[in-house]
Design an enzyme around this catalytic site. Structure first.
Site, PDB file in Angstrom:
ATOM      1  N   ARG A   1       0.725  -1.225   0.118  1.00 19.95           N
ATOM      2  CA  ARG A   1      -0.007  -0.013   0.030  1.00 19.95           C
ATOM      3  C   ARG A   1       0.884   1.372   0.145  1.00 19.95           C
ATOM      4  NH1 ARG A   1      -4.801  -2.341   3.891  1.00 19.95           N
ATOM      5  NH2 ARG A   1      -6.065  -3.349   2.160  1.00 19.95           N
TER       6      ARG A   1
ATOM      7  N   TYR B   1      -6.318  -1.000  -6.941  1.00 24.35           N
ATOM      8  CA  TYR B   1      -5.717  -2.429  -6.111  1.00 24.35           C
ATOM      9  C   TYR B   1      -4.996  -2.108  -4.883  1.00 24.35           C
ATOM     10  CZ  TYR B   1      -1.286  -0.933  -9.059  1.00 24.35           C
ATOM     11  OH  TYR B   1      -0.416  -0.441  -9.811  1.00 24.35           O
ATOM     12  N   GLU B   2      -4.419  -3.189  -4.335  1.00 17.16           N
ATOM     13  CA  GLU B   2      -4.134  -3.378  -3.051  1.00 17.16           C
ATOM     14  C   GLU B   2      -4.938  -2.765  -1.958  1.00 17.16           C
ATOM     15  OE1 GLU B   2      -1.710  -5.236  -2.934  1.00 17.16           O
ATOM     16  OE2 GLU B   2      -0.909  -5.029  -4.943  1.00 17.16           O
ATOM     17  N   GLY B   3      -6.254  -2.987  -2.131  1.00 19.59           N
ATOM     18  CA  GLY B   3      -7.243  -2.299  -1.398  1.00 19.59           C
ATOM     19  C   GLY B   3      -7.759  -0.973  -1.831  1.00 19.59           C
TER      20      GLY B   3
END
Length: 579
Positions: free
Chosen positions: A297, A440-442
């Site tokens: 993140r 992406y990545e949350g």
């Protein structure tokens, strides 16, 4: 347009925001001398400008290709990646015990920023490898670390994260990939994963997949997930890549952007011959995953900085060269460069201010990674305070920096006018590349939910309260102080609100807090730059003042949304959204 590494700006932020001199004063990072830092920043800048930047257009227009033998990268990429490995650029922040240089993570972040600004899609390969290294460092066995970390640290082997499945996106608990005990301590892996960045390529000797899967009779949901190490090639008796491990590339995605990065659909165990090793305890996959995810993140937030810097450089160059119309109100009717027109100036100043704010935010968070690991000479309280600060800053860095990357890339197209909408100018690529980063990545909505759902209550609310207190100590501008007060008031209200109201207000609240932190850091940089009178100092003062005077007051307008109840969001029944 030739790529220009932002070395002076990076060094200034490392000094004033990350306070890297304090890190270098510790035993752990004593090798990070001023001369070494300069050599790293300048060296990677030269490397990125000479080898990675020239490949960016080729990667966008003639990207990786799927074949039955695996993914083939565009011309020039294999050599450029080999030179990256041989130059030692992957080792900067890797642990010294496994062949790395053990330098601060924030310095490694600056290196990755330069590489990604030169070629954002290409830089995803080392970005994902960093996450794999972190997971093995914290959760791998000594044997796994010894076998894999030295090769991952150099970049000789690359790493991936395998979370998403066709039926399980953000709902990781819905995944179905299986891990059956093989009877010898290993597991047979079977299933399909999608959206795997650099899931396959021909640049490295091996690819180390970290795969979330379920063991037999595992509990439902996230409690039943385990993490497995699944190499593309199993290691032979000498620790070298040997037998193919039944990991196949079904396809690569046709994406809006990041064309240089092959995003793969991977199938594990088509022939029931895919072997994986458990990382950490059985059913401990979520804990290990978040070790990867939190690192990723921050690096995705760094991608926001990368694309913003690249878009700003291109827009500034175009605006200085494009001659069009006389300046309004001038008696001289000679056409001027469009950078002389007020609205173009507004856009360029905003681009520079938002890029620098995003960099300051991400570097601050990265420096907390370094401070969160206790040094022999530091007190446990210092490390714990840094961990809490990192927890608060991570959702801000990921969400706000990627939002800014998208804003700046969009403004870059606007500066170019109609030419920005034409692919040949290159401005559109930045916008296309940036758009995935809030997803992406949350997703950024998940980051906002994390902020109000977990981080506001961290350490019984002390983590957020301490951040607010630190902002108040330094902030001088009245609007910035008002924004800090508004964040404090909204945070107190949300900490006692019900779940729907908290989540409904989460995104504007995250933006408010992010701008307050960025305003704090930009104001600090402006004060320090006032001590100099060179071109860089003059630029920094002007850009910092613009941010505090024009961007900070905008965030105050979000207070109403950050304190509004959820009722208005549900006033319209779902079926009426189609009316």
């Amino acid at each position: 347009m030739p790529f220009t590494p932002a070395v002076r700006e990076q060094r200034f932020v490392l000094d004033t925001v990350a306070r890297i001199a304090d890190l270098a004063a510790t035993e752990r990072f004593e090798a990070a001398t001023p001369d070494l830092i300069d050599a790293v920043l300048e060296g990677v800048g030269q490397f990125a400008a000479g080898e990675w930047a020239p490949l960016a257009r080729e990667g966008d227009t003639n990207g990786p290709k799927w074949t039955e033998q695996g993914v083939k990268m565009p011309a020039g990429y294999r050599r450029a990646y080999r030179d990256y490995v041989e130059g030692g650029w992957g080792t900067i922040g890797a642990p010294a015990d496994f062949g790395g240089q053990g330098l601060p993570f924030v310095l490694a972040s600056a290196v990755l920023e330069t590489l990604g600004t030169a070629n954002m899609g290409f830089a995803l390969a080392p970005t994902l490898t960093v996450g794999a290294i972190e997971a093995l460092l914290h959760h791998g066995t000594p044997e796994q670390q010894a076998a894999y970390l030295p090769h991952l640290a150099t970049g000789e082997w690359t790493g991936t994260m395998n979370l998403t499945e066709p039926q399980a996106g953000s709902d990781v608990g819905a995944l179905k990939t299986r891990a059956e005990p093989a009877g010898d301590g290993t597991y047979r892996i079977s299933g399909t994963k999608i959206f795997i960045s650099f899931g396959d390529h021909d640049m490295a000797d091996n690819i180390v997949h970290l795969v979330l899967a379920r063991t037999p009779d595992a509990p439902a949901g996230t409690r039943g997930i385990s993490l497995f190490l699944v190499p593309k090639y199993r290691l032979d008796g000498e620790g070298k890549p040997g037998q193919f491990n039944d990991v196949r590339v079904v396809s690569i995605e046709h994406k809006m952007g990041l064309h240089a990065s092959p995003t793969c659909v991977l199938s594990f165990g088509d022939n029931n011959d895919c072997i994986g090793e458990l990382i950490g305890p059985e059913h401990g996959g979520m804990r290990a995953m978040f070790t990867m995810m939190n690192n990723a993140r921050l690096n995705v937030g760094l991608q926001g900085v990368q694309v913003a810097e690249a878009a700003t450089q291109k827009a500034v160059e175009f605006a200085r060269e494009r001659i069009q119309s006389a300046r309004a109100g001038s008696a001289d009717r000679t056409p001027v460069a469009i950078i002389e027109h007020p609205d173009v100036r507004r856009m360029l100043m905003r681009m520079k201010a938002q890029t620098q704010a995003a960099r300051a935010l991400v570097y601050l968070a990265a420096s907390m990674v370094d401070r969160a690991d206790s040094d022999p000479g530091s007190s446990p309280g210092q490390a714990e305070a840094a961990k809490d600060r990192l927890e608060i800053l991570t959702p801000l860095a990921k969400a706000h920096a990627t939002d800014l990357g998208n804003e700046v890339a969009s403004l870059g197209i606007q500066v170019h006018g109609g030419m920005g909408y034409i692919e040949e100018t290159g401005a559109a690529q930045f916008f296309r590349d940036a758009r995935i980063t809030p997803i992406y990545e949350g997703t950024n909505g998940i980051q906002a939910a994390d902020l109000v759902g977990r981080k506001l209550g961290l350490s019984n609310g002390a983590a957020f309260a301490t951040l607010i207190a630190d902002l108040r100590v330094e902030a001088e501008d009245p609007a910035l102080r008002a924004l800090i007060d508004a964040c404090d008031e909204a945070g107190r209200r949300l900490s006692t609100a019900d779940a729907d109201d908290r989540l409904a207000a989460s995104y504007p609240f995250l933006t408010m807090v992010s701008v307050a932190v960025c305003g704090w850091l930009m104001e600090r940089q402006g004060r320090i730059a006032a001590e100099g009178n060179d071109d860089f100092s003059r630029m920094k003062r002007a850009v910092a003042a613009f941010y505090v005077e024009q961007v900070v007051p905008e965030a105050l307008g979000l207070h109403a949304a950050a304190t509004a109840p959820a009722a208005s969001l549900y006033a319209l029944p779902a079926e009426l959204f189609a009316a």
